[in-house]
Every structure is written in C-alpha cells, then in structure tokens.
Design an enzyme around this catalytic site. Structure first.
Site, PDB file in Angstrom:
ATOM      1  N   LYS A  52      30.560  -4.756 -23.321  1.00  0.00           N
ATOM      2  CA  LYS A  52      30.567  -3.702 -24.340  1.00  0.00           C
ATOM      3  C   LYS A  52      31.876  -2.916 -24.294  1.00  0.00           C
ATOM      4  O   LYS A  52      32.460  -2.585 -25.326  1.00  0.00           O
ATOM      5  CB  LYS A  52      29.352  -2.770 -24.142  1.00  0.00           C
ATOM      6  CG  LYS A  52      28.053  -3.457 -24.529  1.00  0.00           C
ATOM      7  CD  LYS A  52      26.817  -2.692 -24.098  1.00  0.00           C
ATOM      8  CE  LYS A  52      25.568  -3.528 -24.419  1.00  0.00           C
ATOM      9  NZ  LYS A  52      24.319  -2.956 -23.909  1.00  0.00           N
ATOM     10  N   GLN A  96      22.369   1.887 -20.294  1.00  0.00           N
ATOM     11  CA  GLN A  96      22.024   0.479 -20.086  1.00  0.00           C
ATOM     12  C   GLN A  96      20.673   0.361 -19.380  1.00  0.00           C
ATOM     13  O   GLN A  96      20.458   0.946 -18.324  1.00  0.00           O
ATOM     14  CB  GLN A  96      23.139  -0.190 -19.248  1.00  0.00           C
ATOM     15  CG  GLN A  96      22.985  -1.684 -19.106  1.00  0.00           C
ATOM     16  CD  GLN A  96      23.137  -2.434 -20.433  1.00  0.00           C
ATOM     17  OE1 GLN A  96      24.039  -2.166 -21.220  1.00  0.00           O
ATOM     18  NE2 GLN A  96      22.234  -3.358 -20.693  1.00  0.00           N
ATOM     19  N   ASP A 119      21.798   2.786 -30.003  1.00  0.00           N
ATOM     20  CA  ASP A 119      20.866   1.676 -29.771  1.00  0.00           C
ATOM     21  C   ASP A 119      19.664   1.772 -30.713  1.00  0.00           C
ATOM     22  O   ASP A 119      18.886   0.824 -30.825  1.00  0.00           O
ATOM     23  CB  ASP A 119      20.337   1.718 -28.326  1.00  0.00           C
ATOM     24  CG  ASP A 119      21.161   0.852 -27.386  1.00  0.00           C
ATOM     25  OD1 ASP A 119      21.772  -0.123 -27.868  1.00  0.00           O
ATOM     26  OD2 ASP A 119      21.169   1.141 -26.177  1.00  0.00           O
TER      27      ASP A 119
END
Ligand code: NDP
Length: 281
Positions: A52, A96, A119
């Site tokens: 990422k 994460q 997200d």
C-alpha cells in the site's frame, strides 16, 4: 475458452488516473495523505502495508506508516486514531487487520472518522452503502465493479450469485450489484443446493477463501466468473477460489493472481483521493 479480465491492466489505468488527480491536488497545495496503522508483526500484514505504501508513492499520495508493538493497548491505539482524525494533512486512515487478539477491531473502526474511513468499514459508511448514498465503497467489491464496468459487462437484470457473506467482501458486493439492478443471491456455508444456485448465475462472484472451490459443474456456460479468493494450494502457490478448469466453461473470468487483487489497492488510492477532495473543499 473464457476471456481473461486483466485486473493488472485495469488497475494500472485506475492508478494512472489517481496519479493525475493527486498531482493536480498537490499543485494546489493539497497533497492527499494516507495514514496506515500496523500493530504487531504479522508477516502477511507487513507485506500488505508495504504494498500500500509503495502504491501511494507511485500515485503521488503522501503516506505515513505507524508501526506499533503487538502489546499496544486499546487506549494507545485509540489515542493514535484520534490524533490522526485531527491531522489536516491526513485524509485517509487505514488500520491493517487483523489486530492482535487483545485489541477490539470494531472499536478501532468505530473510532476512525467516517470521512477518513477509506476502507469503508465504519458502520456509518456501511449504512450509506445500504441506502445507495455513499462517498466510499469498500475496496474489493468496488474493484470488482470497476472490472465489470471497464470490461463493458452490465449486470442489469442479470442473475448474480455471490458466494460468501463477510462484511468486507460478500455483503457489500451483493449490495453494489443490487444498486446496478442485478437480481442477487447471497450464498454461504449453510446454503442448500449450492451447485444448482451457482449454475443459475450469469455473474458468479466467489469470495469463500477455499482453493478450487468453484468447479466447472457449478458454472453456467458463458457466465462471468469473478474470483475474489486469495489462497495457497497444496504446493504453496497463490490461487483463487475458482478451479482453473472453469476457464473452459465461463465466458469471462478473473485470474488469480492478476484479477481482483490489484484492483483492491487501486480502489484504496481512489478512496484516498475522494476523501482528500471532500476534506479540502
Ligand atoms: P471470510 O472467511 O470472512 O468469509 C468467507 C465466506 O465464505 C463466509 O461467508 C462463509 O460462509 C463462506 N463459505 C465458507 N465455506 C463455504 C461453503 N462450503 N459453501 C458456501 N460458502 C462457504 O472471508 P473474506 O470474505 O474475508 O474473504 C474471502 C476470500 O477473499 C479469501 O480468500 C480472502 O483472502 C479473499 N480476499 C481477497 C481480497 C482481494 O483483494 N482480492 C480482499 C479480501 C479478501 P459463512 O458465513 O456461513 O461462514
């Protein structure tokens, strides 16, 4: 023989568009910024975070990593999220998952400002998706829709079957297909007659997490088969949920690797731009 949908090429096109937007914003003094939080030392999470960060750098998005030790407390993690919620140069916050067991991932997601929730896991954003009035879409289902759009595949009026009902893939995937006027069936581990249900699908999305789960006898000839799964087979090779022999039956198929996977990061970058635009308006 099925046409392979090239996720790598489509993701590259999305990333080029994101880069152009990031450059334009940087010229105006509003460089988009993404904070990535990693707690503990899970090797798979480390790889995802590195990918990422690299993708951000290539797209001209500022990224900042916050690596916390596995023994970080809930209070410490929430304090960091709060600090990032208040940072003007950070427009997207990503924590994460999975988190170490003693931490409450639901509480952490709930603490992220919905405007920075790139997200799209926050309950407020999930609700917005349900009513079809959203800013962000979760990256993997959004990536699947982008693959369909850029391959000129319309789902309107089609029978779409999604295998899997997780909050991050299956459920939002079904909702996005519904928003585009598909007739959607969601299957899961208690579904009866799974094979028959899948054989009725014009578009079949597999998000199960089991190598080779979808076999040719489950697929209608000419169907579009989207393989979300990321698994390792007995030889340790990366593979999807769809048996490679399905290529002989399907009309279109996404390969693993090189299908849905590259789209997930591309959509994260796109969401970061969306967040930055909204926050710097
Ligand atoms: P989950 O484990 O959260 O969900 C799996 C789903 O599959 C569940 O709903 C489960 O049903 C269903 N399932 C399991 N066994 C069966 C069965 N025998 N018959 C029918 N349904 C079954 O996984 P995720 O949704 O998080 O991920 C799915 C896959 O996608 C994984 O391989 C993951 O690695 C991959 N993935 C890929 C991404 C990408 O970027 N390409 C991003 C995210 C995930 P039930 O609810 O009843 O248990």
């Amino acid at each position: 023989m099925a046409v392979k949908i090239d996720g790598k090429a489509i993701a590259a096109a999305v990333r080029a568009e994101v880069r152009a937007e990031a450059e334009a914003m940087t010229k105006q003094g509003n460089t988009p910024g993404l904070a990535v939080i990693l707690v503990g030392d899970d090797p798979a999470s480390r790889v995802y975070v590195n990918n990422k960060k690299k993708a951000c750098a290539e797209a001209g998005i500022y990224s900042e990593e916050f690596t916390l030790p596995a023994e970080t407390t809930q209070e410490e993690l929430l304090a960091l999220v709060e600090e990032l919620n208040n940072r003007k140069d950070i427009h997207g916050i990503l924590c994460q998952l999975p988190l170490p067991k003693h931490l409450d991932d639901k509480a952490v997601i709930a603490a992220i400002s919905p405007e920075k929730d790139v997200d799209a896991f926050h309950a407020a954003n999930v609700g917005h998706i349900l009513i079809g009035d959203y800013t962000f879409l979760p990256c993997t289902p959004a990536g699947v829709m982008e693959l369909l759009h850029r391959t000129d595949i319309s789902v309107e009026g089609k029978q779409c079957v999604v295998i899997g009902r997780s909050n991050i893939v299956g459920k939002p995937m079904a909702m996005l297909l519904l928003h585009e006027n598909a007739t959607v069936t969601i299957c899961h581990s208690r579904t009866q007659n799974l094979k028959e249900v899948c054989r009725g699908a014009d578009v079949l999305v597999a998000a199960v997490g089991r190598a080779g789960f979808v076999t040719p006898d489950m697929v209608k000839p000419g169907a579009v088969v989207i393989d979300v799964g990321i698994n390792r087979n007995a030889e340790g090779k990366l593979c999807g949920d769809v048996d490679p022999a399905v290529e002989e039956v399907a009309g279109y198929i996404t390969p693993v690797p090189g299908g849905v996977g590259p789209m997930t990061i591309a959509m994260l970058l796109k969401n970061t731009i969306t967040a930055a635009k909204a926050l710097t308006k």
